[in-house]
Design a protein around this motif. Structure first.
Motif, mmCIF file in Angstrom:
data_model
loop_
_atom_site.group_PDB
_atom_site.id
_atom_site.type_symbol
_atom_site.label_atom_id
_atom_site.label_comp_id
_atom_site.label_asym_id
_atom_site.label_seq_id
_atom_site.Cartn_x
_atom_site.Cartn_y
_atom_site.Cartn_z
ATOM 1 N N THR A 21 -3.704 -13.264 -3.733
ATOM 2 C CA THR A 21 -3.048 -12.013 -3.327
ATOM 3 C C THR A 21 -2.690 -12.081 -1.852
ATOM 4 O O THR A 21 -3.376 -12.725 -1.056
ATOM 5 C CB THR A 21 -3.963 -10.797 -3.550
ATOM 6 N N PHE A 22 -1.611 -11.389 -1.493
ATOM 7 C CA PHE A 22 -1.253 -11.198 -0.085
ATOM 8 C C PHE A 22 -1.023 -9.710 0.117
ATOM 9 O O PHE A 22 -0.067 -9.132 -0.409
ATOM 10 C CB PHE A 22 0.000 -11.982 0.297
ATOM 11 N N ALA A 23 -1.929 -9.060 0.852
ATOM 12 C CA ALA A 23 -1.838 -7.621 1.119
ATOM 13 C C ALA A 23 -1.138 -7.412 2.449
ATOM 14 O O ALA A 23 -1.652 -7.809 3.497
ATOM 15 C CB ALA A 23 -3.218 -6.983 1.134
ATOM 16 N N ALA A 24 0.039 -6.801 2.411
ATOM 17 C CA ALA A 24 0.844 -6.592 3.614
ATOM 18 C C ALA A 24 0.640 -5.185 4.160
ATOM 19 O O ALA A 24 0.508 -4.219 3.397
ATOM 20 C CB ALA A 24 2.323 -6.807 3.297
ATOM 21 N N ASP A 25 0.613 -5.070 5.479
ATOM 22 C CA ASP A 25 0.736 -3.765 6.132
ATOM 23 C C ASP A 25 2.224 -3.433 6.198
ATOM 24 O O ASP A 25 3.014 -4.206 6.740
ATOM 25 C CB ASP A 25 0.183 -3.803 7.558
ATOM 26 N N GLN A 26 2.619 -2.305 5.639
ATOM 27 C CA GLN A 26 4.015 -1.912 5.762
ATOM 28 C C GLN A 26 4.356 -1.645 7.231
ATOM 29 O O GLN A 26 3.489 -1.302 8.038
ATOM 30 C CB GLN A 26 4.298 -0.661 4.925
ATOM 31 N N LEU A 27 5.633 -1.800 7.573
ATOM 32 C CA LEU A 27 6.074 -1.485 8.928
ATOM 33 C C LEU A 27 5.649 -0.059 9.282
ATOM 34 O O LEU A 27 5.807 0.866 8.482
ATOM 35 C CB LEU A 27 7.587 -1.631 9.044
ATOM 36 N N GLY A 28 5.090 0.101 10.456
ATOM 37 C CA GLY A 28 4.613 1.404 10.898
ATOM 38 C C GLY A 28 3.141 1.626 10.643
ATOM 39 O O GLY A 28 2.584 2.633 11.089
ATOM 40 N N ALA A 29 2.490 0.699 9.938
ATOM 41 C CA ALA A 29 1.076 0.878 9.581
ATOM 42 C C ALA A 29 0.285 -0.381 9.902
ATOM 43 O O ALA A 29 0.836 -1.479 10.008
ATOM 44 C CB ALA A 29 0.937 1.214 8.101
ATOM 45 N N GLY A 30 -1.025 -0.216 10.047
ATOM 46 C CA GLY A 30 -1.921 -1.342 10.219
ATOM 47 C C GLY A 30 -1.558 -2.223 11.386
ATOM 48 O O GLY A 30 -1.192 -1.768 12.466
ATOM 49 N N GLY A 31 -1.625 -3.544 11.167
ATOM 50 C CA GLY A 31 -1.333 -4.500 12.212
ATOM 51 C C GLY A 31 0.121 -4.884 12.307
ATOM 52 O O GLY A 31 0.474 -5.762 13.106
ATOM 53 N N VAL A 54 -17.131 5.804 -0.542
ATOM 54 C CA VAL A 54 -15.793 5.218 -0.610
ATOM 55 C C VAL A 54 -14.785 6.137 0.068
ATOM 56 O O VAL A 54 -13.922 5.681 0.832
ATOM 57 C CB VAL A 54 -15.383 4.955 -2.074
ATOM 58 N N ILE A 55 -14.897 7.427 -0.217
ATOM 59 C CA ILE A 55 -13.978 8.383 0.407
ATOM 60 C C ILE A 55 -14.151 8.372 1.924
ATOM 61 O O ILE A 55 -13.173 8.446 2.678
ATOM 62 C CB ILE A 55 -14.204 9.792 -0.169
ATOM 63 N N ALA A 56 -15.395 8.235 2.377
ATOM 64 C CA ALA A 56 -15.646 8.152 3.816
ATOM 65 C C ALA A 56 -15.009 6.894 4.411
ATOM 66 O O ALA A 56 -14.412 6.935 5.495
ATOM 67 C CB ALA A 56 -17.148 8.167 4.085
ATOM 68 N N ALA A 57 -15.105 5.774 3.707
ATOM 69 C CA ALA A 57 -14.476 4.534 4.173
ATOM 70 C C ALA A 57 -12.958 4.653 4.157
ATOM 71 O O ALA A 57 -12.265 4.135 5.035
ATOM 72 C CB ALA A 57 -14.923 3.356 3.302
ATOM 73 N N ASP A 58 -12.439 5.352 3.159
ATOM 74 C CA ASP A 58 -11.005 5.622 3.071
ATOM 75 C C ASP A 58 -10.554 6.451 4.278
ATOM 76 O O ASP A 58 -9.544 6.141 4.931
ATOM 77 C CB ASP A 58 -10.730 6.357 1.757
ATOM 78 N N HIS A 76 0.815 -1.214 0.000
ATOM 79 C CA HIS A 76 0.000 0.000 0.000
ATOM 80 C C HIS A 76 0.848 1.264 0.000
ATOM 81 O O HIS A 76 2.071 1.233 0.200
ATOM 82 C CB HIS A 76 -0.926 0.004 1.217
ATOM 83 N N GLY A 77 0.197 2.391 -0.178
ATOM 84 C CA GLY A 77 0.868 3.684 -0.195
ATOM 85 C C GLY A 77 0.918 4.353 1.162
ATOM 86 O O GLY A 77 0.462 3.809 2.176
ATOM 87 N N GLY A 78 1.478 5.559 1.198
ATOM 88 C CA GLY A 78 1.601 6.322 2.433
ATOM 89 C C GLY A 78 0.263 6.797 2.947
ATOM 90 O O GLY A 78 -0.598 7.229 2.172
ATOM 91 N N THR A 79 0.075 6.750 4.253
ATOM 92 C CA THR A 79 -1.150 7.062 4.997
ATOM 93 C C THR A 79 -2.254 6.045 4.711
ATOM 94 O O THR A 79 -3.414 6.281 5.069
ATOM 95 C CB THR A 79 -1.687 8.499 4.760
ATOM 96 N N TYR A 80 -1.886 4.937 4.070
ATOM 97 C CA TYR A 80 -2.804 3.811 3.894
ATOM 98 C C TYR A 80 -2.296 2.628 4.696
ATOM 99 O O TYR A 80 -1.192 2.644 5.239
ATOM 100 C CB TYR A 80 -2.903 3.411 2.418
ATOM 101 N N ALA A 109 -5.943 -2.100 4.017
ATOM 102 C CA ALA A 109 -7.352 -1.882 3.689
ATOM 103 C C ALA A 109 -7.518 -1.238 2.320
ATOM 104 O O ALA A 109 -8.598 -1.321 1.727
ATOM 105 C CB ALA A 109 -8.018 -1.015 4.761
ATOM 106 N N TYR A 110 -6.464 -0.602 1.804
ATOM 107 C CA TYR A 110 -6.527 -0.044 0.445
ATOM 108 C C TYR A 110 -6.906 -1.129 -0.558
ATOM 109 O O TYR A 110 -7.622 -0.871 -1.527
ATOM 110 C CB TYR A 110 -5.173 0.563 0.066
ATOM 111 N N TRP A 111 -6.432 -2.348 -0.321
ATOM 112 C CA TRP A 111 -6.662 -3.453 -1.265
ATOM 113 C C TRP A 111 -7.930 -4.238 -0.934
ATOM 114 O O TRP A 111 -8.315 -5.125 -1.706
ATOM 115 C CB TRP A 111 -5.469 -4.398 -1.244
ATOM 116 N N ASP A 112 -8.558 -3.958 0.192
ATOM 117 C CA ASP A 112 -9.765 -4.685 0.603
ATOM 118 C C ASP A 112 -10.650 -3.748 1.417
ATOM 119 O O ASP A 112 -10.933 -3.986 2.593
ATOM 120 C CB ASP A 112 -9.379 -5.925 1.416
#
Length: 363
Positions: free
Chosen positions: A108-118, A243-247, A77-81, A84-87
């Motif tokens: 697919t395997f969607a990873a949380d980058q270090l510092g984000a998500g789980g 969608v923007i609200a969910a984002d 995913h990108g920065g500040t994401y 969840a960007y992918w799902d």
């Protein structure tokens, strides 16, 4: 009342035919399986949060019906994401990249980058593009070794978005451990005035954000201000307010050192010169961050944009380009994102000979 023999036989035959058709139909949505997992990783300058314990990358594996494919897409995913960007938890049938890919036979395997998500949240200062790339390299190793879902994937295609695309470019050019690269939401000449203005007006320390205060961030983790994502990441006319609200509800943080090193070494210099496998580059036509006059990039035509981007690759013949009409920066979350996913699957089939598995269309 007894039915005539011919009518009874016809009804019986219809029942058998209906049963056989039902059995042959793929139960795509019901059969998709998505599971979460945590993987140990390291990175340059990243001390363990607990002495002797590795950092962890959290991610979600989604598999199609039937036998597991031999290829997986690693989604970054990108920065500040986060992943969840992918799902996105809103109308997944329309906006979830992962579930749509699984429906069409791709893992697919969607990873949380270090510092984000789980994933682990180390100090932001050492969390550079090289640290992020090394952690994704280790995830590639886990995927190939069968440590995710018990499936040893023979092929890995790494897919990035925005800041994540810069990480992907550094990973692929440094380690040469993937079979294909997809870069989305990125060109090599960003609109610097727009980026600067967006950073000044649209970002703030995550410490000051009530939504993310629970993360225990340090001062060099930033996130978007409330309401900023619509103007930065979306194009009017091709985006759903829900969608923007969910984002906004699932937004996350990004390290300033990470953004800075990604911008300089992952995009501008560029790392893409070192990529030796086929690349699929995707941008939204109306991406204000990477397209237009201020970026010296014409994103209205894929052939024109490909000609502008080709010099940044060692072998331009391996570059394929796709422009999503009317879309802004976050291509996966626009109303016509299905066209981008279809184009990605076509590229996987045509350039990498990766066919769908576990799914067969009828007819």
């Amino acid at each position: 009342m007894k039915l005539p023999v011919k009518v009874t036989s016809a009804l019986f035959a219809c029942g058998v035919l209906l049963a056989s058709l039902t059995a042959a139909m793929p139960a795509e949505a019901a059969a998709i399986s998505c599971t979460d997992t945590d993987l140990p990783v390291s990175g340059p300058g990243l001390p363990p949060l607990v002495p002797g314990a590795p950092a962890m990358v959290h991610g979600r594996l989604c598999l199609p019906a039937g036998d597991a494919p031999d290829t997986v897409q690693l989604l970054v995913h990108g920065g500040t994401y986060n992943s969840a960007y992918w799902d996105l938890p809103y109308e997944p049938a329309r906006y979830s990249y992962q579930r749509d890919m699984a429906t069409h036979g791709y893992a697919t395997f969607a990873a949380d980058q270090l510092g984000a998500g789980g994933s682990s949240h180390p100090l932001s200062l050492p969390l550079s593009v090289w640290a992020a790339a090394e952690s994704m390299h280790e995830v590639v190793g886990h995927l190939r070794a069968g440590r995710v879902g018990g499936v040893p994937f023979a092929k890995v295609v790494i897919v990035g978005h925005s800041v994540g695309s810069g990480v992907v470019a550094v990973e692929a050019s440094t380690y040469h451990d993937v079979d294909g690269v997809v870069l989305t939401g990125i060109t090599h000449l960003p609109a610097l005035p727009v980026l600067a203005l967006g950073a000044a007006l649209g970002l703030r320390p995550a410490l000051l954000d009530g939504q993310l205060g629970r993360l225990g961030s340090d001062p060099l983790y930033f996130t978007t201000r409330p309401g900023a994502r619509a103007g930065l990441f979306y194009a009017a006319g091709d985006s759903d307010p829900a969608v923007i609200a969910a984002d906004e509800a699932t937004k996350d943080q990004v390290s300033v050192p990470g953004m800075g090193t990604v911008a300089l070494f992952g995009i501008v210099l560029p790392a893409t010169k070192g990529i030796s496998v086929p690349v699929f580059q995707v941008v939204g036509e109306k991406d204000v961050l990477f397209c237009g006059l201020l970026a010296l990039r014409d994103c209205s035509d894929s052939a024109v944009l490909r000609a502008q981007e080709a010099p940044y690759y060692a072998d331009p013949s391996k570059l394929s380009m796709y422009v999503l009409p009317g879309a802004g920066h976050s291509v996966a979350l626009h109303e016509n994102a299905a066209a981008y996913r279809d184009a990605t699957r076509s590229w996987l089939r045509d350039r990498l000979a990766i066919a769908p598995q576990g799914y067969h269309s009828i007819g």
